[in-house]
Each structure stands twice: as C-alpha cells, then as structure tokens.
Design a protein around this motif. Structure first.
Motif, PDB file in Angstrom:
ATOM      1  N   ARG A  96     -50.780  -7.483   2.321  1.00 31.85           N
ATOM      2  CA  ARG A  96     -51.139  -7.205   3.716  1.00 31.85           C
ATOM      3  C   ARG A  96     -50.119  -7.575   4.601  1.00 31.85           C
ATOM      4  O   ARG A  96     -49.870  -6.977   5.580  1.00 31.85           O
ATOM      5  N   LEU A  97     -49.515  -8.618   4.485  1.00 34.24           N
ATOM      6  CA  LEU A  97     -48.468  -9.356   5.375  1.00 34.24           C
ATOM      7  C   LEU A  97     -47.318  -8.033   5.455  1.00 34.24           C
ATOM      8  O   LEU A  97     -46.735  -7.958   6.877  1.00 34.24           O
ATOM      9  N   PHE A  98     -47.018  -7.337   4.691  1.00 30.23           N
ATOM     10  CA  PHE A  98     -45.761  -6.328   4.615  1.00 30.23           C
ATOM     11  C   PHE A  98     -46.436  -4.930   4.991  1.00 30.23           C
ATOM     12  O   PHE A  98     -45.814  -3.909   4.377  1.00 30.23           O
ATOM     13  N   GLU A  99     -47.588  -4.793   5.525  1.00 30.74           N
ATOM     14  CA  GLU A  99     -48.101  -3.429   5.650  1.00 30.74           C
ATOM     15  C   GLU A  99     -47.022  -2.809   6.723  1.00 30.74           C
ATOM     16  O   GLU A  99     -46.339  -3.325   7.714  1.00 30.74           O
ATOM     17  N   ALA A 100     -47.454  -1.717   6.927  1.00 37.94           N
ATOM     18  CA  ALA A 100     -46.203  -0.667   7.935  1.00 37.94           C
ATOM     19  C   ALA A 100     -46.772  -1.156   9.290  1.00 37.94           C
ATOM     20  O   ALA A 100     -47.812  -1.168   9.667  1.00 37.94           O
ATOM     21  N   ARG A 101     -45.757  -1.147  10.247  1.00 38.18           N
ATOM     22  CA  ARG A 101     -46.000  -1.551  11.514  1.00 38.18           C
ATOM     23  C   ARG A 101     -45.197  -0.509  12.368  1.00 38.18           C
ATOM     24  O   ARG A 101     -44.129   0.096  11.942  1.00 38.18           O
ATOM     25  N   PRO A 102     -45.968  -0.085  13.510  1.00 34.82           N
ATOM     26  CA  PRO A 102     -45.481   1.175  14.302  1.00 34.82           C
ATOM     27  C   PRO A 102     -44.186   0.224  15.614  1.00 34.82           C
ATOM     28  O   PRO A 102     -44.587  -0.984  15.604  1.00 34.82           O
ATOM     29  N   LEU A 103     -43.549   1.068  15.969  1.00 36.15           N
ATOM     30  CA  LEU A 103     -42.646   0.450  16.936  1.00 36.15           C
ATOM     31  C   LEU A 103     -43.072   0.907  18.157  1.00 36.15           C
ATOM     32  O   LEU A 103     -43.582   2.153  18.390  1.00 36.15           O
ATOM     33  N   PRO A 104     -43.023   0.532  19.634  1.00 34.28           N
ATOM     34  CA  PRO A 104     -43.113   0.880  20.827  1.00 34.28           C
ATOM     35  C   PRO A 104     -42.475   2.207  21.034  1.00 34.28           C
ATOM     36  O   PRO A 104     -41.411   2.326  20.405  1.00 34.28           O
ATOM     37  N   GLU A 105     -43.117   3.293  21.419  1.00 34.26           N
ATOM     38  CA  GLU A 105     -42.226   4.493  21.628  1.00 34.26           C
ATOM     39  C   GLU A 105     -41.328   4.348  22.262  1.00 34.26           C
ATOM     40  O   GLU A 105     -40.205   5.133  22.597  1.00 34.26           O
ATOM     41  N   TRP A 106     -41.105   3.386  23.480  1.00 32.04           N
ATOM     42  CA  TRP A 106     -40.068   3.169  24.254  1.00 32.04           C
ATOM     43  C   TRP A 106     -39.090   2.484  23.715  1.00 32.04           C
ATOM     44  O   TRP A 106     -37.717   2.249  24.199  1.00 32.04           O
ATOM     45  N   MET A 107     -39.066   1.830  22.475  1.00 34.83           N
ATOM     46  CA  MET A 107     -37.906   1.117  21.752  1.00 34.83           C
ATOM     47  C   MET A 107     -37.188   2.131  20.903  1.00 34.83           C
ATOM     48  O   MET A 107     -37.642   3.044  20.246  1.00 34.83           O
ATOM     49  N   VAL A 108     -35.783   1.835  20.863  1.00 32.25           N
ATOM     50  CA  VAL A 108     -34.727   2.450  20.186  1.00 32.25           C
ATOM     51  C   VAL A 108     -34.381   1.410  19.252  1.00 32.25           C
ATOM     52  O   VAL A 108     -33.675   0.416  19.642  1.00 32.25           O
ATOM     53  N   VAL A 109     -34.255   1.787  17.957  1.00 29.17           N
ATOM     54  CA  VAL A 109     -33.478   1.130  17.025  1.00 29.17           C
ATOM     55  C   VAL A 109     -32.266   1.823  16.381  1.00 29.17           C
ATOM     56  O   VAL A 109     -32.474   2.935  16.046  1.00 29.17           O
ATOM     57  N   THR A 110     -31.232   1.218  16.481  1.00 31.14           N
ATOM     58  CA  THR A 110     -29.996   1.836  16.053  1.00 31.14           C
ATOM     59  C   THR A 110     -29.694   1.231  14.760  1.00 31.14           C
ATOM     60  O   THR A 110     -28.991  -0.200  14.611  1.00 31.14           O
ATOM     61  N   PRO A 111     -29.626   1.619  13.575  1.00 26.17           N
ATOM     62  CA  PRO A 111     -29.254   0.909  12.280  1.00 26.17           C
ATOM     63  C   PRO A 111     -27.939   1.350  11.918  1.00 26.17           C
ATOM     64  O   PRO A 111     -27.476   2.450  12.017  1.00 26.17           O
ATOM     65  N   TYR A 112     -26.937   0.329  11.486  1.00 27.64           N
ATOM     66  CA  TYR A 112     -25.681   0.343  10.999  1.00 27.64           C
ATOM     67  C   TYR A 112     -25.832  -0.221   9.757  1.00 27.64           C
ATOM     68  O   TYR A 112     -25.888  -1.574   9.654  1.00 27.64           O
ATOM     69  N   ILE A 113     -25.923   0.682   8.482  1.00 27.85           N
ATOM     70  CA  ILE A 113     -26.078  -0.015   7.044  1.00 27.85           C
ATOM     71  C   ILE A 113     -25.007   0.402   6.477  1.00 27.85           C
ATOM     72  O   ILE A 113     -24.476   1.554   6.205  1.00 27.85           O
ATOM     73  N   GLU A 114     -24.520  -0.431   5.646  1.00 26.05           N
ATOM     74  CA  GLU A 114     -23.291  -0.234   4.711  1.00 26.05           C
ATOM     75  C   GLU A 114     -23.712   0.709   3.560  1.00 26.05           C
ATOM     76  O   GLU A 114     -24.620   0.466   2.885  1.00 26.05           O
ATOM     77  N   ASN A 115     -22.943   1.949   3.697  1.00 30.86           N
ATOM     78  CA  ASN A 115     -23.550   3.082   2.697  1.00 30.86           C
ATOM     79  C   ASN A 115     -22.679   2.696   1.260  1.00 30.86           C
ATOM     80  O   ASN A 115     -23.718   3.356   0.446  1.00 30.86           O
ATOM     81  N   ASP A 116     -21.902   2.140   1.168  1.00 33.05           N
ATOM     82  CA  ASP A 116     -21.501   2.018  -0.300  1.00 33.05           C
ATOM     83  C   ASP A 116     -21.770   0.809  -1.076  1.00 33.05           C
ATOM     84  O   ASP A 116     -21.435   0.312  -1.731  1.00 33.05           O
ATOM     85  N   ALA A 117     -22.950  -0.040  -0.435  1.00 32.16           N
ATOM     86  CA  ALA A 117     -23.482  -1.372  -0.871  1.00 32.16           C
ATOM     87  C   ALA A 117     -24.247  -0.804  -2.138  1.00 32.16           C
ATOM     88  O   ALA A 117     -24.453   0.247  -2.339  1.00 32.16           O
ATOM     89  N   PRO A 118     -24.326  -1.724  -3.024  1.00 33.26           N
ATOM     90  CA  PRO A 118     -24.913  -1.444  -4.451  1.00 33.26           C
ATOM     91  C   PRO A 118     -26.536  -1.019  -4.050  1.00 33.26           C
ATOM     92  O   PRO A 118     -26.950  -1.935  -3.082  1.00 33.26           O
ATOM     93  N   ARG A 119     -26.826  -0.198  -4.916  1.00 37.35           N
ATOM     94  CA  ARG A 119     -28.548   0.189  -4.620  1.00 37.35           C
ATOM     95  C   ARG A 119     -28.966   0.314  -6.021  1.00 37.35           C
ATOM     96  O   ARG A 119     -28.456   0.518  -6.965  1.00 37.35           O
ATOM     97  N   LEU A 120     -30.311   0.275  -5.876  1.00 39.57           N
ATOM     98  CA  LEU A 120     -31.268   0.192  -7.103  1.00 39.57           C
ATOM     99  C   LEU A 120     -31.413   1.754  -7.265  1.00 39.57           C
ATOM    100  O   LEU A 120     -31.733   2.539  -6.463  1.00 39.57           O
ATOM    101  N   ALA A 121     -31.003   2.413  -8.289  1.00 39.57           N
ATOM    102  CA  ALA A 121     -31.143   3.706  -8.754  1.00 39.57           C
ATOM    103  C   ALA A 121     -32.656   3.855  -8.994  1.00 39.57           C
ATOM    104  O   ALA A 121     -33.298   3.283  -9.757  1.00 39.57           O
ATOM    105  N   SER A 122     -33.364   4.827  -8.346  1.00 39.61           N
ATOM    106  CA  SER A 122     -34.671   5.273  -8.503  1.00 39.61           C
ATOM    107  C   SER A 122     -34.923   6.862  -9.218  1.00 39.61           C
ATOM    108  O   SER A 122     -33.838   7.355  -8.560  1.00 39.61           O
ATOM    109  N   GLY A 123     -35.856   7.033  -9.824  1.00 38.04           N
ATOM    110  CA  GLY A 123     -36.061   8.388 -10.242  1.00 38.04           C
ATOM    111  C   GLY A 123     -36.287   9.314  -9.127  1.00 38.04           C
ATOM    112  O   GLY A 123     -36.074  10.485  -9.201  1.00 38.04           O
ATOM    113  N   ASP A 124     -36.858   8.935  -7.932  1.00 33.09           N
ATOM    114  CA  ASP A 124     -37.395   9.664  -7.053  1.00 33.09           C
ATOM    115  C   ASP A 124     -36.181   9.741  -5.864  1.00 33.09           C
ATOM    116  O   ASP A 124     -36.496  10.470  -4.595  1.00 33.09           O
ATOM    117  N   ASP A 125     -34.843   9.454  -6.262  1.00 28.71           N
ATOM    118  CA  ASP A 125     -34.133   9.330  -5.004  1.00 28.71           C
ATOM    119  C   ASP A 125     -33.709  10.850  -4.208  1.00 28.71           C
ATOM    120  O   ASP A 125     -33.510  10.835  -3.317  1.00 28.71           O
TER     121      ASP A 125
END
Length: 180
Positions: A96-125
């Motif tokens: 329950r602690l990690f349930e989905a949470r909404p962000l306020p409509e007026w908030m802007v989130v800009t993600p900068y995520i390293e694309n070539d970082a290692p990832r876990l391969a999943s069957g549904d990618d």
C-alpha cells in the motif's frame, strides 16, 4: 469638584470603529494573499519530499528483499513496480505504501534518465512499455542514473530536483543546490 466639559470621557464613534475594522480587514486579506501566493511552492516541495522519501524507501526495500523495484513516471503521476523474475514482467507493487499517486495538474516533471544504463529485460518490453519503469532500484543497491526536475507550470522561479548517479543513492536539492 466637578468635571469640566473639556475633560469628559468620550467613547469611539461608529465611524471610527468601522474605519479601524476596515483597516484590520485589509491587512488580514493582504497577509492571506501574501501567504497564499506561496501555497503552490509549498505543495510542490511537499509533493517532491513525498516522492523522494518513497524513492529512498524503495531503494532500501529492494536491497532488503533482494527484489528489483521500479518507478514509472508519466504526466499524471507515478507508480512503483516490482519485477517478477519467474514471469520476467513488471507488475504494480502490491504494498500500500507504494500505491500509484497523482501529481497536481499544474506541476511539470522533466525526467533526464540515462538511456544506456543496464536494465532488466522483461518479456513485455516491446508489447507494453507502460509496464516498464523509468527508474530501477536494483537489489544490489544501485539505481538507474537519473535526474527529475519539478516546477510549477508557468513559474520556473523554483526548481526542485531529485537525482542519482546510480551508485551513491538518491539525493534531493532545490534550485540553489541545497538539500531542503
């Protein structure tokens, strides 16, 4: 010894009382407007603080439970995912602690995520990328290198940032570089 006419006790007139009440009312409304103008900044800081604490908790849980956890961020909000190694899929974190949470409509989130970082391969990618997290908290204690910037739409005066280099944990700082 009588009281002379010039020194008789007088009360306040109705007009004097009304003038004082109007002045007090104007000062109170000015104070409310001044404090109310920063309400979005306070809400921005509280929302970022909540996400930051959840991210730290997810990183700790990943190590303690020897399970990879992820964070998926979209325009509306964020949600935590858990990697199921037998099925090789990402699923919503049931805690329950990690349930989905909404962000306020007026908030802007800009993600900068390293694309070539290692990832876990999943069957549904390829089929369902919405179930793939943007940031992964590995059971080894590492994370996907990232930087998330949070601002109020139309007001870039204050920027809150959550970031990680992938090795040294998750850090939160404001636009002046200080940890709030």
């Amino acid at each position: 010894m009588g009281v002379s006419r010039g020194t008789a006790n007088r009360g306040f007139t109705l007009i004097e009382i009304l003038v004082v009440l109007i002045i007090v009312g104007l000062m109170a409304s000015l104070a409310v407007l001044t404090l109310g103008g920063n309400s979005r900044q306070r809400e921005l800081e509280n929302t970022v603080r909540e996400l930051y604490l959840l991210m730290q908790t997810a990183a700790d849980q990943a190590v303690l439970n020897n399970q990879e956890l992820g964070l998926a961020i979209d325009d509306d909000g964020y949600r935590f995912l858990a990697f199921e190694p037998l099925e090789r899929t990402w699923k919503a974190e049931p805690e329950r602690l990690f349930e989905a949470r909404p962000l306020p409509e007026w908030m802007v989130v800009t993600p900068y995520i390293e694309n070539d970082a290692p990832r876990l391969a999943s069957g549904d990618d390829d089929q369902n990328s919405k179930n793939r997290p943007d940031i992964v908290f590995f059971s080894s204690g590492e994370t996907t290198p990232f930087q998330l910037e949070f601002v109020a739409r139309g007001n870039t005066d204050r920027v809150e940032t959550i970031e990680s280099d992938g090795v040294s944990g998750v850090h939160w700082r404001d636009d002046e570089g200080k940890t709030p």
